[in-house]
Design a protein around this motif. Structure first.
Motif, PDB file in Angstrom:
ATOM      1  N   ALA A  25      41.918  36.087  56.046  1.00  0.00           N
ATOM      2  CA  ALA A  25      42.974  36.160  57.055  1.00  0.00           C
ATOM      3  C   ALA A  25      43.120  37.581  57.598  1.00  0.00           C
ATOM      4  CB  ALA A  25      44.298  35.684  56.466  1.00  0.00           C
ATOM      5  N   ARG A  26      43.008  38.563  56.734  1.00  0.00           N
ATOM      6  CA  ARG A  26      43.103  39.951  57.197  1.00  0.00           C
ATOM      7  C   ARG A  26      41.923  40.311  58.088  1.00  0.00           C
ATOM      8  NH1 ARG A  26      43.966  45.187  53.209  1.00  0.00           N
ATOM      9  NH2 ARG A  26      44.039  46.792  54.847  1.00  0.00           N
ATOM     10  N   ALA A  27      40.724  39.891  57.691  1.00  0.00           N
ATOM     11  CA  ALA A  27      39.544  40.160  58.517  1.00  0.00           C
ATOM     12  C   ALA A  27      39.668  39.476  59.878  1.00  0.00           C
ATOM     13  CB  ALA A  27      38.289  39.689  57.797  1.00  0.00           C
ATOM     14  N   PHE A  28      40.267  38.283  59.897  1.00  0.00           N
ATOM     15  CA  PHE A  28      40.453  37.576  61.162  1.00  0.00           C
ATOM     16  C   PHE A  28      41.387  38.347  62.087  1.00  0.00           C
ATOM     17  CE2 PHE A  28      43.143  34.647  63.611  1.00  0.00           C
ATOM     18  CZ  PHE A  28      42.185  34.048  64.410  1.00  0.00           C
ATOM     19  N   ARG A  29      42.504  38.829  61.561  1.00  0.00           N
ATOM     20  CA  ARG A  29      43.442  39.576  62.392  1.00  0.00           C
ATOM     21  C   ARG A  29      42.832  40.899  62.865  1.00  0.00           C
ATOM     22  NH1 ARG A  29      49.639  38.866  61.309  1.00  0.00           N
ATOM     23  NH2 ARG A  29      49.443  38.399  63.509  1.00  0.00           N
ATOM     24  N   ALA A  30      42.034  41.518  62.009  1.00  0.00           N
ATOM     25  CA  ALA A  30      41.370  42.754  62.432  1.00  0.00           C
ATOM     26  C   ALA A  30      40.367  42.484  63.542  1.00  0.00           C
ATOM     27  CB  ALA A  30      40.677  43.411  61.238  1.00  0.00           C
ATOM     28  N   SER A  31      39.670  41.355  63.455  1.00  0.00           N
ATOM     29  CA  SER A  31      38.715  41.020  64.511  1.00  0.00           C
ATOM     30  C   SER A  31      39.427  40.716  65.815  1.00  0.00           C
ATOM     31  CB  SER A  31      37.863  39.825  64.079  1.00  0.00           C
ATOM     32  OG  SER A  31      38.654  38.651  63.979  1.00  0.00           O
ATOM     33  N   LEU A  32      40.614  40.081  65.742  1.00  0.00           N
ATOM     34  CA  LEU A  32      41.376  39.834  66.961  1.00  0.00           C
ATOM     35  C   LEU A  32      41.786  41.135  67.630  1.00  0.00           C
ATOM     36  CD1 LEU A  32      43.747  36.852  66.048  1.00  0.00           C
ATOM     37  CD2 LEU A  32      41.679  36.808  67.441  1.00  0.00           C
ATOM     38  N   LEU A  85      43.783  29.330  62.473  1.00  0.00           N
ATOM     39  CA  LEU A  85      44.306  30.418  61.656  1.00  0.00           C
ATOM     40  C   LEU A  85      45.247  31.306  62.451  1.00  0.00           C
ATOM     41  CD1 LEU A  85      44.373  31.980  59.029  1.00  0.00           C
ATOM     42  CD2 LEU A  85      42.249  33.119  59.699  1.00  0.00           C
ATOM     43  N   GLY A  86      44.984  31.487  63.737  1.00  0.00           N
ATOM     44  CA  GLY A  86      45.873  32.289  64.558  1.00  0.00           C
ATOM     45  C   GLY A  86      47.257  31.674  64.667  1.00  0.00           C
ATOM     46  N   GLU A  87      47.347  30.362  64.838  1.00  0.00           N
ATOM     47  CA  GLU A  87      48.640  29.693  64.899  1.00  0.00           C
ATOM     48  C   GLU A  87      49.384  29.816  63.568  1.00  0.00           C
ATOM     49  OE1 GLU A  87      47.309  26.199  68.085  1.00  0.00           O
ATOM     50  OE2 GLU A  87      47.458  25.758  65.944  1.00  0.00           O
ATOM     51  N   ALA A  88      48.666  29.659  62.461  1.00  0.00           N
ATOM     52  CA  ALA A  88      49.312  29.781  61.152  1.00  0.00           C
ATOM     53  C   ALA A  88      49.811  31.204  60.909  1.00  0.00           C
ATOM     54  CB  ALA A  88      48.335  29.368  60.060  1.00  0.00           C
ATOM     55  N   ALA A  89      49.025  32.204  61.302  1.00  0.00           N
ATOM     56  CA  ALA A  89      49.445  33.594  61.109  1.00  0.00           C
ATOM     57  C   ALA A  89      50.683  33.915  61.936  1.00  0.00           C
ATOM     58  CB  ALA A  89      48.296  34.540  61.472  1.00  0.00           C
ATOM     59  N   ASP A  90      50.742  33.422  63.176  1.00  0.00           N
ATOM     60  CA  ASP A  90      51.934  33.643  64.002  1.00  0.00           C
ATOM     61  C   ASP A  90      53.154  32.958  63.403  1.00  0.00           C
ATOM     62  OD1 ASP A  90      50.359  35.083  65.741  1.00  0.00           O
ATOM     63  OD2 ASP A  90      50.023  33.402  67.111  1.00  0.00           O
ATOM     64  N   ALA A  91      52.972  31.765  62.849  1.00  0.00           N
ATOM     65  CA  ALA A  91      54.099  31.056  62.225  1.00  0.00           C
ATOM     66  C   ALA A  91      54.610  31.807  61.000  1.00  0.00           C
ATOM     67  CB  ALA A  91      53.674  29.641  61.851  1.00  0.00           C
ATOM     68  N   ILE A  92      53.716  32.389  60.200  1.00  0.00           N
ATOM     69  CA  ILE A  92      54.127  33.151  59.023  1.00  0.00           C
ATOM     70  C   ILE A  92      54.881  34.410  59.443  1.00  0.00           C
ATOM     71  CG2 ILE A  92      53.266  34.483  57.070  1.00  0.00           C
ATOM     72  CD1 ILE A  92      51.041  32.431  56.779  1.00  0.00           C
ATOM     73  N   ASP A  93      54.390  35.130  60.431  1.00  0.00           N
ATOM     74  CA  ASP A  93      55.096  36.321  60.913  1.00  0.00           C
ATOM     75  C   ASP A  93      56.482  35.962  61.444  1.00  0.00           C
ATOM     76  OD1 ASP A  93      52.956  37.925  60.245  1.00  0.00           O
ATOM     77  OD2 ASP A  93      52.040  37.814  62.236  1.00  0.00           O
TER      78      ASP A  93
END
Length: 465
Positions: free
Chosen positions: A276-283, A248-256
């Motif tokens: 996805a939002r909860a994942f980014r907040a946890s990071l 999910l981290g790789e996909a989120a970076d690709a979308i940004d």
């Protein structure tokens, strides 16, 4: 097709059911449409036990995706059942990315561009949107001057259309124990297509029955089925699944990165929602969470040993555990999820016990036995080697079933076992050699820091060590 009828949707759903049932890993399929589903349906798939299908749910979805794409006029998006799902909109995929704008027209302009750009990313799959602005409707254009000459008003036309395509209670039938309402409506075969408007007549007060086609014409147009909002702004949610083997981290970076490349204006704002939002907040909170744990451990050890230096010796064993956990996850091709983070936090409490066993014995030998730091730590390594190995092997072997589990739900537990086993293995190999060295160097550093006090005649007592 957003304007698909219930009958056509039922046929598409039956085709999808046959495609899914043909997969050898599928045990049962249940699909339904209608009710609140205007132009869509839902499907529940039961897979065979893991020992029979020899493939994970993600692998089954990946091999079904090309077959499902061959069905014309409809799309089926498969999502594995989630153990933990946090908020977000109801969507056709696992993760959501929401676009918000002040103006509906601007959102309608940029949403297709963003969706097409995201569809080309290899990191994500099943890109779709909840935007529904192509619903088919029939617009009736009335010739008002002609209707006025015939004495026909808009209210008459409206009432005639309601009588033709609506429902009206015209009577009530009474029985001895009950009563029944009589509802009048046009037979279904007369309202299945817009051509039935040619058979509708309006009662004119001056000309009698006038065909509706004499005062109006109809034309097909499109209209939005729904306009979604988030807060006070119009919003469109683009949902997506992850490609096989992508985190999910790789996909989120690709979308940004894609949002920056296509030049989306500042008036259109994109943000992740749900899981996805909860994942980014946890990071974002992970470094602070680990730092708080380290500070807590340092304070407790400082109070225990009455020293500000020796807790650093114990904490020096933690980086090797973190490196081992990350290497194990990389070798196992497992993403660093929330469950893996829990494993790393557990390692903070498990790994430091190796150093505690040695350092506690060495400090006791210095204070009670009067030994030098070199002799004390050497004796601690000899006498505490067996307890260290026993406790480490017990913890590692206890996590092995989690790391190699193949039963139902093993995908959820496996990152925890992999991170614990990898962290313990690497830290065990390194800390047996590095901890005595770090202990001696930090002890010399402590003595060096106290030299100015010794020059003033303030020698530290043995208990202060």
């Amino acid at each position: 097709d957003q304007a698909i009828s219930f009958q056509a949707m039922r046929g598409k759903l039956a085709d999808f059911v046959e495609i899914v049932k043909s997969d050898p890993a599928v045990e049962n399929v249940v699909g339904f449409t209608g009710g609140s589903w205007r132009n869509s349906g839902s499907m529940f798939i039961t897979l065979k036990p893991v020992r029979e299908r020899k493939a994970s749910a993600d692998q089954v979805i990946a091999r079904l995706r090309p077959k499902l794409a061959q069905e014309p006029g409809a799309n089926l998006f498969l999502v594995p059942v989630q153990d933990i799902r946090m908020g977000g909109r109801g969507s056709s995929a696992q993760y959501q990315f929401t676009l918000q704008a002040d103006d509906v027209a601007e959102l309608q302009l940029w949403e297709p561009r963003v969706r097409r750009a995201l569809s080309r990313l290899p990191e994500i799959a099943d890109v779709n949107s909840d935007r529904e602005d192509r619903g088919l409707q029939t617009t009736l254009v009335i010739d008002r001057p002609t209707a006025a000459r015939l004495g026909i008003t808009m209210r008459m036309i409206d009432q005639t259309l309601y009588n033709a395509f609506g429902q009206a209670q015209v009577s009530t039938i009474y029985s001895a124990l009950n009563q029944y309402h009589v509802v009048m409506e046009v037979a279904p075969q007369y309202w299945q297509s817009p051509e039935s408007l040619a058979n509708v007549y309006v009662l004119s007060p001056t000309r009698g029955q006038v065909p509706l086609s004499g005062v109006a014409r109809y034309e097909p147009t499109t209209a939005p089925l729904a306009v979604n909002h988030q807060g006070q702004f119009v919003a469109t949610t683009i949902s997506f699944n992850l490609a096989l083997g992508v985190s999910l981290g790789e996909a989120a970076d690709a979308i940004d990165r894609t949002m920056a490349e296509i030049g989306v204006p500042t008036t259109v704002h994109g943000s992740f929602q749900g899981t996805a939002r909860a994942f980014r907040a946890s990071l974002a909170s992970q470094p602070w969470l680990i730092l708080a744990a380290l500070i807590t451990v340092y304070i407790v050890l400082g109070v225990l040993y009455e020293s500000t230096v020796h807790p650093i010796t114990i904490l020096s064993t933690l980086p090797s555990a973190g490196v081992g956990a990350l290497l194990a996850l990389m070798l196992a091709r497992t993403e660093f999820s929330i469950i893996a983070l829990i494993g790393v936090i557990l390692l903070i409490g498990i790994v430091k016990k190796n150093a505690i066993i040695m350092i506690d014995f060495a400090i006791e030998a210095e204070r009670e036995g009067g030994k030098s730091p070199e002799a004390a730590i050497f004796q601690a390594c000899l006498l505490r080697f067996r307890p260290i190995m026993m406790t480490t092997m017990a913890a590692m072997l206890g996590a092995v079933p989690l790391a190699i589990g193949f039963g139902d739900g093993s995908e959820f537990r496996r990152p925890l076992g992999i991170s614990i086993v990898g962290g313990l293995a690497v830290s065990q190999l390194l800390t047996l050699y590095t901890t005595p060295v770090v202990y001696l160097y930090l002890d010399r550093f402590r003595l060096w820091c106290r030299r100015p006090r010794a020059g003033r005649g303030e020698w530290p007592s043995l208990e202060g060590r």
